[in-house]
Design a protein around this motif. Structure first.
Motif, PDB file in Angstrom:
ATOM      1  N   VAL A   1       0.865  -1.185   0.000  1.00 41.36           N
ATOM      2  CA  VAL A   1       0.000   0.000   0.000  1.00 41.36           C
ATOM      3  C   VAL A   1       0.899   1.232   0.000  1.00 41.36           C
ATOM      4  N   ALA A   2       0.563   2.210  -0.841  1.00 38.73           N
ATOM      5  CA  ALA A   2       1.360   3.435  -0.928  1.00 38.73           C
ATOM      6  C   ALA A   2       0.488   4.660  -0.719  1.00 38.73           C
ATOM      7  N   ASP A   3       1.102   5.687  -0.142  1.00 40.54           N
ATOM      8  CA  ASP A   3       0.524   7.023   0.031  1.00 40.54           C
ATOM      9  C   ASP A   3       1.011   7.836  -1.165  1.00 40.54           C
ATOM     10  N   SER A   4       0.066   8.343  -1.980  1.00 40.58           N
ATOM     11  CA  SER A   4       0.432   9.067  -3.184  1.00 40.58           C
ATOM     12  C   SER A   4       0.030  10.532  -3.068  1.00 40.58           C
ATOM     13  N   GLY A   5       0.986  11.384  -2.728  1.00 41.70           N
ATOM     14  CA  GLY A   5       0.768  12.821  -2.713  1.00 41.70           C
ATOM     15  C   GLY A   5      -0.176  13.332  -1.653  1.00 41.70           C
ATOM     16  N   GLU A   6      -0.404  12.577  -0.597  1.00 39.15           N
ATOM     17  CA  GLU A   6      -1.246  12.962   0.536  1.00 39.15           C
ATOM     18  C   GLU A   6      -2.743  12.965   0.235  1.00 39.15           C
ATOM     19  N   ASP A   7      -3.161  12.686  -1.024  1.00 42.46           N
ATOM     20  CA  ASP A   7      -4.595  12.710  -1.299  1.00 42.46           C
ATOM     21  C   ASP A   7      -5.134  11.410  -1.874  1.00 42.46           C
ATOM     22  N   ARG A   8      -4.226  10.489  -2.249  1.00 41.98           N
ATOM     23  CA  ARG A   8      -4.661   9.208  -2.782  1.00 41.98           C
ATOM     24  C   ARG A   8      -3.898   8.085  -2.088  1.00 41.98           C
ATOM     25  N   MET A   9      -4.521   6.905  -2.016  1.00 43.98           N
ATOM     26  CA  MET A   9      -3.870   5.727  -1.472  1.00 43.98           C
ATOM     27  C   MET A   9      -3.960   4.612  -2.509  1.00 43.98           C
ATOM     28  N   LEU A  10      -2.854   3.917  -2.730  1.00 46.86           N
ATOM     29  CA  LEU A  10      -2.752   2.893  -3.754  1.00 46.86           C
ATOM     30  C   LEU A  10      -2.639   1.517  -3.112  1.00 46.86           C
ATOM     31  N   PHE A  11      -3.584   0.629  -3.443  1.00 45.77           N
ATOM     32  CA  PHE A  11      -3.565  -0.750  -2.964  1.00 45.77           C
ATOM     33  C   PHE A  11      -3.126  -1.647  -4.116  1.00 45.77           C
ATOM     34  N   PHE A  12      -1.966  -2.280  -3.980  1.00 46.47           N
ATOM     35  CA  PHE A  12      -1.421  -3.140  -5.026  1.00 46.47           C
ATOM     36  C   PHE A  12      -1.974  -4.556  -4.844  1.00 46.47           C
ATOM     37  N   THR A  13      -2.510  -5.121  -5.925  1.00 46.10           N
ATOM     38  CA  THR A  13      -3.120  -6.449  -5.868  1.00 46.10           C
ATOM     39  C   THR A  13      -2.626  -7.293  -7.044  1.00 46.10           C
ATOM     40  N   ALA A  14      -2.927  -8.583  -7.004  1.00 42.98           N
ATOM     41  CA  ALA A  14      -2.689  -9.421  -8.172  1.00 42.98           C
ATOM     42  C   ALA A  14      -3.621  -8.958  -9.287  1.00 42.98           C
TER      43      ALA A  14
ATOM     44  N   PRO B   1      10.241   5.029  -4.242  1.00 44.89           N
ATOM     45  CA  PRO B   1      10.095   6.414  -3.797  1.00 44.89           C
ATOM     46  C   PRO B   1       9.940   7.342  -4.987  1.00 44.89           C
ATOM     47  N   ALA B   2       8.999   8.273  -4.928  1.00 44.96           N
ATOM     48  CA  ALA B   2       8.801   9.234  -6.008  1.00 44.96           C
ATOM     49  C   ALA B   2       8.529  10.596  -5.409  1.00 44.96           C
ATOM     50  N   ARG B   3       8.959  11.626  -6.120  1.00 43.93           N
ATOM     51  CA  ARG B   3       8.747  13.006  -5.673  1.00 43.93           C
ATOM     52  C   ARG B   3       7.728  13.676  -6.571  1.00 43.93           C
ATOM     53  N   LEU B   4       6.883  14.511  -5.975  1.00 41.82           N
ATOM     54  CA  LEU B   4       5.873  15.264  -6.698  1.00 41.82           C
ATOM     55  C   LEU B   4       6.087  16.752  -6.465  1.00 41.82           C
ATOM     56  N   PRO B   5       5.540  17.598  -7.338  1.00 40.80           N
ATOM     57  CA  PRO B   5       5.672  19.042  -7.104  1.00 40.80           C
ATOM     58  C   PRO B   5       5.100  19.436  -5.745  1.00 40.80           C
ATOM     59  N   GLY B   6       5.664  20.499  -5.188  1.00 38.04           N
ATOM     60  CA  GLY B   6       5.173  20.970  -3.900  1.00 38.04           C
ATOM     61  C   GLY B   6       5.699  20.185  -2.728  1.00 38.04           C
ATOM     62  N   GLU B   7       6.848  19.511  -2.894  1.00 35.75           N
ATOM     63  CA  GLU B   7       7.481  18.732  -1.826  1.00 35.75           C
ATOM     64  C   GLU B   7       6.607  17.580  -1.356  1.00 35.75           C
ATOM     65  N   LEU B   8       5.705  17.116  -2.214  1.00 37.53           N
ATOM     66  CA  LEU B   8       4.920  15.915  -1.911  1.00 37.53           C
ATOM     67  C   LEU B   8       5.686  14.694  -2.398  1.00 37.53           C
ATOM     68  N   SER B   9       5.209  13.512  -2.008  1.00 35.21           N
ATOM     69  CA  SER B   9       5.930  12.302  -2.368  1.00 35.21           C
ATOM     70  C   SER B   9       4.976  11.126  -2.497  1.00 35.21           C
ATOM     71  N   VAL B  10       5.515  10.043  -3.025  1.00 41.51           N
ATOM     72  CA  VAL B  10       4.837   8.750  -3.036  1.00 41.51           C
ATOM     73  C   VAL B  10       5.705   7.827  -2.197  1.00 41.51           C
ATOM     74  N   ARG B  11       5.121   7.241  -1.149  1.00 44.38           N
ATOM     75  CA  ARG B  11       5.920   6.439  -0.215  1.00 44.38           C
ATOM     76  C   ARG B  11       5.147   5.187   0.182  1.00 44.38           C
ATOM     77  N   TRP B  12       5.877   4.176   0.552  1.00 40.14           N
ATOM     78  CA  TRP B  12       5.244   2.935   0.993  1.00 40.14           C
ATOM     79  C   TRP B  12       4.695   3.070   2.405  1.00 40.14           C
ATOM     80  N   LEU B  13       3.465   2.604   2.597  1.00 36.76           N
ATOM     81  CA  LEU B  13       2.916   2.391   3.931  1.00 36.76           C
ATOM     82  C   LEU B  13       3.079   0.924   4.314  1.00 36.76           C
ATOM     83  N   ARG B  14       2.961   0.061   3.310  1.00 40.23           N
ATOM     84  CA  ARG B  14       3.256  -1.376   3.418  1.00 40.23           C
ATOM     85  C   ARG B  14       4.078  -1.709   2.181  1.00 40.23           C
TER      86      ARG B  14
END
Length: 251
Positions: free
Chosen positions: A142-155, A197-210
């Motif tokens: 599971v990833a946090d994408s830019g503080e406004d979306r959450m990504l659940f990776f599945t098969a 790890p990914a960086r977005l404009p405005g010092e936001l990021s994409v990071r793993w929660l799991r």
């Protein structure tokens, strides 16, 4: 089901509190593997080791995109190459070359071959994640994408014989489908998402929660909790445009 969400609403969960905490400027980069080249490379290789193919993407330059396209609609979120679907790979040697030769680049992972991604609003995702973990349901990366979306990776669900039986990645473009599942985006064949790890404009990021060490679950095991949470989120935020597309499906 309603009782569960009522309890979450009455008592603020630990997960949303944690998600809202932002690292101090500069301190979070190392923790995310962004400022640390070795850490960044290790995280990218971990994604590949989990079987998820990746390829280089644009990165932020201030509040602009490195592609220098005037008015880029998805700054730092799109692949570098139009051939990203065939270019994406799990080959460690190629990923190491990319990471070392393009130290600022973000990376995307092409969905629909090995894995899909269920992409939901952050608030809905945090509620669903807590519910799933409390019920001891296996949740994958599971990833946090830019503080406004959450990504659940599945098969991935693969390619059904009758393609009309399953949602394509154009889910965002069909208002009648979005009315049933507001805020949910299902990335499958022909789509992609940024990987940490990914960086977005405005010092936001994409990071793993799991992290990607967690096995990919069948998406159907997560779907009920995610759609329920999205429906509740939509009901509480009626002013939001739930038909808005996150980014163009093509580059």
């Amino acid at each position: 089901m309603g009782d569960d969400f009522g309890r979450y609403r009455g008592t603020e969960s630990r997960i949303p509190q944690w998600l809202r905490r932002r690292p101090k400027k500069g301190a979070g980069d190392s923790a995310l593997g962004i400022g640390d080249a070795a850490g960044r490379e290790a995280l990218l290789l971990a994604v590949a080791d989990a079987g998820m193919p990746i390829s280089p993407a644009a990165h932020p330059v201030g509040f602009r995109c490195s592609c220098e396209r005037i008015g880029c609609p998805t700054p730092a979120r799109h692949p570098l190459s139009f051939a990203w679907q065939t270019q994406s790979t799990t080959d460690r040697a190629q990923i190491e070359r990319w990471a070392r030769n393009q130290p600022e680049a973000n990376f995307i992972t092409a969905t629909g071959t090995v894995h899909d991604v269920l992409d939901v609003p952050m608030e809905a995702g945090s509620r669903a994640l807590e519910r799933l973990l409390e019920q001891s349901i296996e949740v994958g990366p599971v990833a946090d994408s830019g503080e406004d979306r959450m990504l659940f990776f599945t098969a991935t669900r693969g390619t059904p014989e009758d393609e009309d039986e399953w949602w394509p990645c154009e889910l965002d473009c069909h208002p009648e489908t979005m009315d049933e599942h507001p805020g949910l985006r299902w990335h499958c064949r022909g789509s992609y998402v940024l990987v940490p790890p990914a960086r977005l404009p405005g010092e936001l990021s994409v990071r793993w929660l799991r992290g990607p060490e967690h096995p990919l679950p069948d998406p159907l095991t997560l779907l009920e909790a995610l759609t329920d949470a999205c429906a509740r989120y939509a009901g509480e935020n009626e002013e939001l445009d739930h038909h808005a597309v996150a980014w163009p499906l093509g580059r």
